[in-house]
Design a protein around this motif. Structure first.
Motif, PDB file in Angstrom:
ATOM      1  N   ALA A  80      40.933  72.591 -17.045  1.00 38.51           N
ATOM      2  CA  ALA A  80      40.040  72.324 -18.179  1.00 38.51           C
ATOM      3  C   ALA A  80      40.202  70.884 -18.641  1.00 38.51           C
ATOM      4  O   ALA A  80      39.213  70.185 -18.909  1.00 38.51           O
ATOM      5  N   TYR A 286      43.579  72.345 -23.578  1.00 36.12           N
ATOM      6  CA  TYR A 286      42.132  72.555 -23.503  1.00 36.12           C
ATOM      7  C   TYR A 286      41.443  71.431 -24.259  1.00 36.12           C
ATOM      8  O   TYR A 286      41.834  71.109 -25.386  1.00 36.12           O
ATOM      9  N   PRO A 287      40.421  70.837 -23.663  1.00 40.51           N
ATOM     10  CA  PRO A 287      39.721  69.764 -24.385  1.00 40.51           C
ATOM     11  C   PRO A 287      38.835  70.348 -25.488  1.00 40.51           C
ATOM     12  O   PRO A 287      38.378  71.487 -25.398  1.00 40.51           O
ATOM     13  N   PHE A 291      30.284  69.227 -29.108  1.00 42.00           N
ATOM     14  CA  PHE A 291      28.975  69.712 -29.564  1.00 42.00           C
ATOM     15  C   PHE A 291      29.179  70.455 -30.884  1.00 42.00           C
ATOM     16  O   PHE A 291      30.308  70.775 -31.275  1.00 42.00           O
ATOM     17  N   VAL A 293      29.268  73.534 -32.753  1.00 43.48           N
ATOM     18  CA  VAL A 293      29.410  74.952 -32.418  1.00 43.48           C
ATOM     19  C   VAL A 293      28.455  75.814 -33.247  1.00 43.48           C
ATOM     20  O   VAL A 293      27.768  76.693 -32.712  1.00 43.48           O
ATOM     21  N   CYS A 296      24.871  75.484 -32.081  1.00 46.85           N
ATOM     22  CA  CYS A 296      24.658  76.177 -30.798  1.00 46.85           C
ATOM     23  C   CYS A 296      24.580  77.690 -31.014  1.00 46.85           C
ATOM     24  O   CYS A 296      23.732  78.375 -30.430  1.00 46.85           O
ATOM     25  N   ARG A 297      25.467  78.189 -31.852  1.00 51.79           N
ATOM     26  CA  ARG A 297      25.470  79.635 -32.113  1.00 51.79           C
ATOM     27  C   ARG A 297      24.132  80.055 -32.735  1.00 51.79           C
ATOM     28  O   ARG A 297      23.532  81.060 -32.327  1.00 51.79           O
ATOM     29  N   ARG A 299      21.235  78.551 -32.532  1.00 55.71           N
ATOM     30  CA  ARG A 299      20.134  78.468 -31.565  1.00 55.71           C
ATOM     31  C   ARG A 299      20.141  79.649 -30.610  1.00 55.71           C
ATOM     32  O   ARG A 299      19.088  80.195 -30.260  1.00 55.71           O
ATOM     33  N   LEU A 300      21.327  80.046 -30.181  1.00 52.03           N
ATOM     34  CA  LEU A 300      21.420  81.190 -29.262  1.00 52.03           C
ATOM     35  C   LEU A 300      20.930  82.467 -29.934  1.00 52.03           C
ATOM     36  O   LEU A 300      20.218  83.281 -29.325  1.00 52.03           O
ATOM     37  N   LEU A 301      21.303  82.651 -31.215  1.00 55.61           N
ATOM     38  CA  LEU A 301      20.950  83.893 -31.913  1.00 55.61           C
ATOM     39  C   LEU A 301      19.485  83.915 -32.319  1.00 55.61           C
ATOM     40  O   LEU A 301      18.889  84.994 -32.453  1.00 55.61           O
ATOM     41  N   GLU A 303      16.984  82.788 -30.613  1.00 56.25           N
ATOM     42  CA  GLU A 303      16.063  82.932 -29.474  1.00 56.25           C
ATOM     43  C   GLU A 303      15.278  84.232 -29.552  1.00 56.25           C
ATOM     44  O   GLU A 303      15.772  85.212 -30.111  1.00 56.25           O
ATOM     45  N   PRO A 304      14.120  84.241 -28.953  1.00 55.68           N
ATOM     46  CA  PRO A 304      13.342  85.487 -28.922  1.00 55.68           C
ATOM     47  C   PRO A 304      14.095  86.583 -28.160  1.00 55.68           C
ATOM     48  O   PRO A 304      14.853  86.287 -27.271  1.00 55.68           O
TER      49      PRO A 304
ATOM     50  N   LEU B 215      31.568  80.265 -27.347  1.00 53.01           N
ATOM     51  CA  LEU B 215      31.522  79.495 -28.596  1.00 53.01           C
ATOM     52  C   LEU B 215      32.583  79.981 -29.573  1.00 53.01           C
ATOM     53  O   LEU B 215      33.160  79.192 -30.333  1.00 53.01           O
ATOM     54  N   TRP B 222      35.354  74.198 -23.279  1.00 51.03           N
ATOM     55  CA  TRP B 222      35.171  73.311 -22.122  1.00 51.03           C
ATOM     56  C   TRP B 222      34.220  73.917 -21.092  1.00 51.03           C
ATOM     57  O   TRP B 222      33.667  73.192 -20.264  1.00 51.03           O
TER      58      TRP B 222
END
Lengths: 304, 304
Positions: A80, A286-287, A291, A293, A296-297, A299-301, A303-304, B215, B222
């Protein structure tokens, strides 16, 4: 590591605290490391020894499995980290006489890692093409990439071992190779490669037993060659070549470790522990993601 | 494999004999194979399906471990045979959407093999150098050698998948690639390569869950990229590209298998079983030694 005549003073014997605690405390790197620039006398090391090992074989097998999980975690961290620019990697160099367990180590110890992060190379006699280049040419092409665990089953050390014993090149050429190896390994260390060189030390008697076992089992005949018997006549010369290699090339940048290998369970336990200690010392992390978080969460939720 | 609307007729359901027996009897190759030259409708395959699986997850995990031992034995035979000139090998091609479990398959299924006999390649976006050659150039360099198990995590199929969806090359160039792939894979089969192509079929919902899990866990950030979310918008186009790839390139020389992959335990079980069936069909044999066993034994025992 402990030599024959100091056996009784070893941590694993005459213990005052439980073996399991001692084992965790012991730094195997310190115990098994061959000090460089000092004469090495292999006859003083007992190949059936089990320095700092768990109480018995069963404990060692259980401990090896436990370490395997930790090894897998650290390997994932190392990989990673490489995705974020960390160039570090580990290279395990395995050397030892026929039947000493190089292949068994790859199967049982390296088999505990995620195979996708392992770069394994078994070096055979050099090809005609390889012989046209420096002895380090084919080695450099097989190095692990950042984040990987590299494993050499035989290595550039063959060029000061069999090359010396069988006089494949003039002696003065062999003599110059030790320093070339040291410079090469120093450059690896500078480039983020943790080099772990392991000599699997078996006795001539144990080798005889293992060769006889191969003869007894038709499914193992493919691993046997009558030349294995002829090579045994050169045993003392090989031991001398190993002594010189370890004396001259056990450096701070790339130390040699002597692992007694007559007992397979000890060999697997000790190499797992050596790898664990080195990976823990590297401490890969771990890096962090670069982004948002929460966004992103969302946007994912959404979605249609 | 069974489609959604024929679920009830499947071997694993409505069983009259114990599931374990049925499982051993069922040829998973036949169940999961995509017939070539017929339209493929991925929406008719349930990604959470578990065709011919053991009774439950626990049974499947135990069965996978059991198969792992057998896989290791067959791999050793395959490798041993190669030392006597047998050129055969196996190539597992893994394709699937992000998070479908290509990496997990390598870790958990391929991790059951001896790593020294595995040649694993994870294909990324082609480099500038790779783009100067035919799309099969880098593929040919990564093929398993005789006796090896090769694993492609992504493959030449990307050149008819993302290349089609993202229009990386003109459509007529993509169209010509299917036949090039078939010729290439036919040549592999002729050269002793058993090609096993697996499409890991996950649902868009399951992918969303897996991305959300990444997420939620900073140690997994990563593995995440915001572009993963954008790619999801192209889900239908990717499904169409997969359908075309399987319809046109599922051949007798190199069939496609569709493995429902929403359940990781089923994915690992099914791919283990597919590999086992293929290796058993290959039937590799340990080569006979070409030396006098008795004489070798005598020489070893007579040594000083």
């Amino acid at each position: 590591m402990a030599k024959k005549d100091t056996k009784k003073s070893k941590a694993a014997k005459g213990a005052k605290t439980p073996a399991s605690k001692q084992r965790r405390r012991a730094d195997l790197r310190g115990l098994l490391r061959i000090p460089g620039e000092e004469p090495v006398d292999l006859s003083s090391y007992d190949a059936a020894d089990t320095p700092a090992s768990p109480a018995d074989k069963i404990d060692a097998l259980a401990d090896t499995i436990q370490m395997g999980e930790r090894l897998g975690e650290l390997q994932e961290r190392l990989f990673a980290a490489s995705t974020a620019g960390d160039r570090r990697r580990l290279l395990l160099v395995l050397q030892g006489m026929d039947t000493s367990g190089k292949g068994g180590t790859v199967k049982h110890v390296i088999g505990q890692f995620n195979p996708s992060g392992c770069r394994i190379m078994a070096f055979k006699s050099p090809t005609a093409k390889e012989l046209k280049h420096s002895f380090l040419w084919r080695i450099k092409k097989a190095l692990p990439l950042p984040g990987e665990i590299g494993i050499f089953d035989r290595s550039h050390y063959e060029d000061v071992l069999i090359a010396r014993v069988r006089e494949l090149v003039p002696l003065d050429a062999v003599e110059r190779r030790y320093e070339k190896i040291n410079r090469f390994e120093r450059s690896l260390a500078d480039d983020g490669v943790t080099v772990v060189k392991v000599f699997l030390h078996i006795s001539a008697e144990e080798q005889r037993n293992r060769l006889l076992e191969r003869l007894d089992n038709p499914d193992k005949h493919w691993k046997f060659s009558p030349t294995d018997i002829e090579e045994r006549r050169l045993w003392p010369a090989y031991m001398r070549a190993y002594e010189l290699a370890m004396e001259r090339c056990s450096t701070d940048a790339a130390p040699w470790y002597l692992v007694p290998a007559d007992r397979k369970w000890y060999r697997n336990w000790a190499i797992s522990k050596l790898l664990l200690e080195h990976l823990q010392a590297m401490g890969p992390q771990y890096p962090k993601g670069d982004f948002d978080v929460e966004e992103c969460r969302r946007r994912l939720l959404e979605e249609p």
